[in-house]
Enzyme design. Structure first.
Site, mmCIF file in Angstrom:
data_model
loop_
_atom_site.group_PDB
_atom_site.id
_atom_site.type_symbol
_atom_site.label_atom_id
_atom_site.label_comp_id
_atom_site.label_asym_id
_atom_site.label_seq_id
_atom_site.Cartn_x
_atom_site.Cartn_y
_atom_site.Cartn_z
ATOM 1 N N LYS A 109 0.859 -1.186 0.000
ATOM 2 C CA LYS A 109 0.000 0.000 0.000
ATOM 3 C C LYS A 109 0.886 1.224 0.000
ATOM 4 C CE LYS A 109 -4.533 0.603 0.464
ATOM 5 N NZ LYS A 109 -5.470 -0.439 -0.008
HETATM 6 N N1 GLU Z 1 -7.367 0.008 -3.044
HETATM 7 C C1 GLU Z 1 -7.954 -1.251 -3.361
HETATM 8 C C2 GLU Z 1 -8.025 -2.134 -2.135
HETATM 9 O O1 GLU Z 1 -7.903 -1.685 -1.026
HETATM 10 C C3 GLU Z 1 -7.312 -1.983 -4.505
HETATM 11 C C4 GLU Z 1 -5.978 -1.549 -4.911
HETATM 12 C C5 GLU Z 1 -5.515 -2.100 -6.246
HETATM 13 O O2 GLU Z 1 -6.346 -2.215 -7.144
HETATM 14 O O3 GLU Z 1 -4.346 -2.392 -6.336
HETATM 15 O O4 GLU Z 1 -8.262 -3.304 -2.239
#
Ligand code: GLU
Length: 419
Positions: A109
Site C-alpha cells: 500500500k
Molecule cells: N485500493 C484497493 C483495495 O484496497 C485496490 C488496490 C488495487 O487495485 O491495487 O483493495
C-alpha cells in the site's frame, strides 16, 4: 506491529486479527513472526510547487508486506490520516485479500498525508508525479504494482503511469492499475469494488433468505465504492434509506433518489448541498435500522463503543478495516452476518489483476467478460469462506483470514528461508 516504527491503532488492529487467525491455524512460529510485520517500507519527502508559488513538502509512503505469492499489489491513498502504521496495516490486509481470492499477487500500500480536496489539479499533478519519481525504484511491473485507493482516481493513476513511462523512455501501462481505458486501463475497473460488494451481498441474501426487493440499505461513504454500491443495490430494488460522505449524511425512511444523488455528485464535490430527507451524522448512519449496512469510507468506524447499537442484518464491508476486533465479538453475539472487508471489497484488486494481465498480454477484454470473471471469483471465494466458517464454527471474518493467511504461510514454508 512488532517494532515501534510500524505501530498505530490500525496496525495494532491488523496484527490482532492476524493473531486471532494464528490461534486457530497454529502457524509455524517463525513464519508467524515474519508475517506480523512488513517486508519493507519507504518514506519519501514530496516537495510540491503550490499555486501560490511556495513549495510544500508532503510525506509519502510505500509499504510492501509480503510477496511470496507474486508481485506486491496495493493502492495509493491520499488522505490527511495517512501514516506509516496505517499504510502498513493496509498493506497487510492486501496480502490476505489477494491470497483469499486466489490472485498470484502479494500485498502493499502507498499513500501521501494530504487533503486532496483542497489541492488544485496542478498541485495534485505535481505532488503525484514527484511521489512517483521518489518511489520509482521501489515499484515495477514485476515488483510492486500500485492502484487506486481512497482519495485517488484514474487521473492520478494516469499521471503515475506517465511519470514512470517518461523515466523508462517508453509506455509502461502495466506499472499501475485503475488507469483510464484510453491508456491501457480495463473496462469495469472503476465500478469493480462497488460491484463486488454487491455480488457478495447477493450471496449473503440468498443464504439468509433476505428478499432484496423488500430490503433497505444504509451506506457510509459516497466515493468510488459507496456510490456504485448505492446504484447497484437500487437497481436490484433495494431501498437506499441513508447515504453519507465526509460532510455528513441524509436519511429518508421512504428511500433516497439514488439517481439524483449520483448526478449531483458528478457535478459537485460532495453530498452536502443535496436536499433530501433528514440530516444525520456519519456515526448515526451506522446505527440506523436497515437490512444491509455498508461502511465504505474510513477504517475503525464500528468499535466496542457502538457495535451493540447496530441494527442491520448484513454488514458488507466496502471499506478496509471498518470493524475492530472488539466490535467483531459483539456482532457475533448479535448474529449480524458480516461480509468481511478482504472478501467484500476484493472486487477492486481482482479487476486490477485483470488489468495487469491484459496490459502484459496487450489483449483486452469486454466489460461483460470482466464482470463475469469477477463474479465467478467472488462467488467462489464467498462459498469457500462460508464453508470454512461452518466447518470451524467461526465467524466470516476469521474464516476469511484463516484462508488468506494459511495460503501465504504454506507458500512461505514451501519456499523456505534464504540464508
Ligand atoms: N485500493 C484497493 C483495495 O484496497 C485496490 C488496490 C488495487 O487495485 O491495487 O483493495
Amino acid at each position: 506491529m512488532a517494532t515501534i516504527e510500524w505501530r498505530s491503532p490500525a496496525s495494532e488492529m491488523a496484527v490482532r486479527q492476524f493473531e486471532i487467525a494464528d490461534e486457530k491455524l497454529k502457524l509455524d512460529k517463525n513464519v508467524a513472526g515474519r508475517l506480523k510485520r512488513p517486508d519493507q517500507a519507504l518514506i519519501v519527502s514530496v516537495p510540491t510547487r503550490m499555486d501560490d508559488g511556495r513549495v510544500h513538502v508532503f510525506t509519502g509512503y510505500r509499504v510492501q508486506h509480503n510477496d511470496v505469492l507474486g508481485p506486491f499489489k496495493g493502492g495509493i491513498r491520499y488522505h490527511p490520516e495517512v501514516n506509516l502504521g496505517e499504510v502498513s496495516a493496509l498493506a497487510m490486509w492486501m496480502t490476505w485479500k489477494c491470497s483469499l481470492v486466489g490472485l498470484p499477487l502479494g500485498g502493499s500500500k502507498g499513500g501521501i498525508a494530504c487533503d486532496p480536496t483542497t489541492l488544485s489539479r496542478n498541485e495534485l499533478q505535481g505532488m503525484t508525479r514527484r511521489y512517483t519519481a521518489e518511489i520509482l525504484n521501489f515499484i515495477g511491473p514485476e515488483v510492486d504494482v500500485p492502484g487506486p485507493d481512497m482519495g485517488t482516481n484514474e487521473q492520478v493513476m494516469a499521471w503515475v503511469m506517465d511519470t514512470y513511462s517518461q523515466h523508462k523512455g517508453y509506455a509502461v501501462p502495466e506499472i499501475v492499475t485503475g488507469k483510464p481505458v484510453d491508456i491501457g486501463g480495463t473496462a469495469g475497473r472503476k465500478e469493480a469494488t462497488g460491484r463486488g460488494v454487491v455480488y457478495t451481498v447477493l450471496e449473503a441474501a440468498k443464504l439468509l433468505s433476505v428478499d432484496l426487493s423488500k430490503s433497505t440499505a444504509a451506506i457510509q461513504g459516497f466515493g468510488n465504492v459507496g456510490s456504485v454500491v448505492a446504484k447497484e443495490l437500487a437497481s436490484l430494488g433495494v431501498k437506499v434509506v441513508a447515504v453519507s460522505d465526509r460532510t455528513g449524511g441524509f436519511y429518508e425512511k421512504k428511500g433516497l433518489p439514488v439517481e439524483t444523488l449520483l448526478q449531483h455528485t458528478t457535478k459537485n464535490p460532495g453530498l452536502e448541498k443535496c436536499p433530501f430527507g433528514e440530516r444525520i451524522s456519519n456515526m448515526e448512519l451506522l446505527e440506523l435500522k436497515c437490512d444491509i449496512l455498508v461502511p465504505a469510507a474510513l477504517g475503525m468506524q464500528i468499535t466496542g463503543g457502538n457495535a451493540a447499537r447496530l441494527k442491520c442484518r448484513i454488514l458488507a464491508e466496502g471499506a478496509n478495516g471498518p470493524t475492530t476486533p472488539e466490535a467483531d465479538e459483539i456482532l457475533r453475539q448479535k448474529d449480524i452476518f458480516v461480509i468481511p472487508d478482504i472478501l467484500a471489497n476484493a472486487g477492486g484488486v481482482i479487476v486490477s489483476y485483470f488489468e495487469w494481465v491484459q496490459d502484459l498480454q496487450n489483449f483486452f477484454w469486454t466489460e461483460d467478460e470482466v464482470n463475469k470473471k469477477l463474479r465467478e471469483i467472488l462467488t467462489r471465494a464467498f462459498h469457500e469462506v462460508l464453508g470454512m466458517s461452518q466447518r470451524e464454527k467461526v465467524d466470516m471474518r476469521l474464516a476469511a483470514l484463516m484462508i488468506g493467511v494459511n495460503r501465504v504461510a504454506r507458500a512461505m514454508l514451501w519456499r523456505g528461508l534464504y540464508a
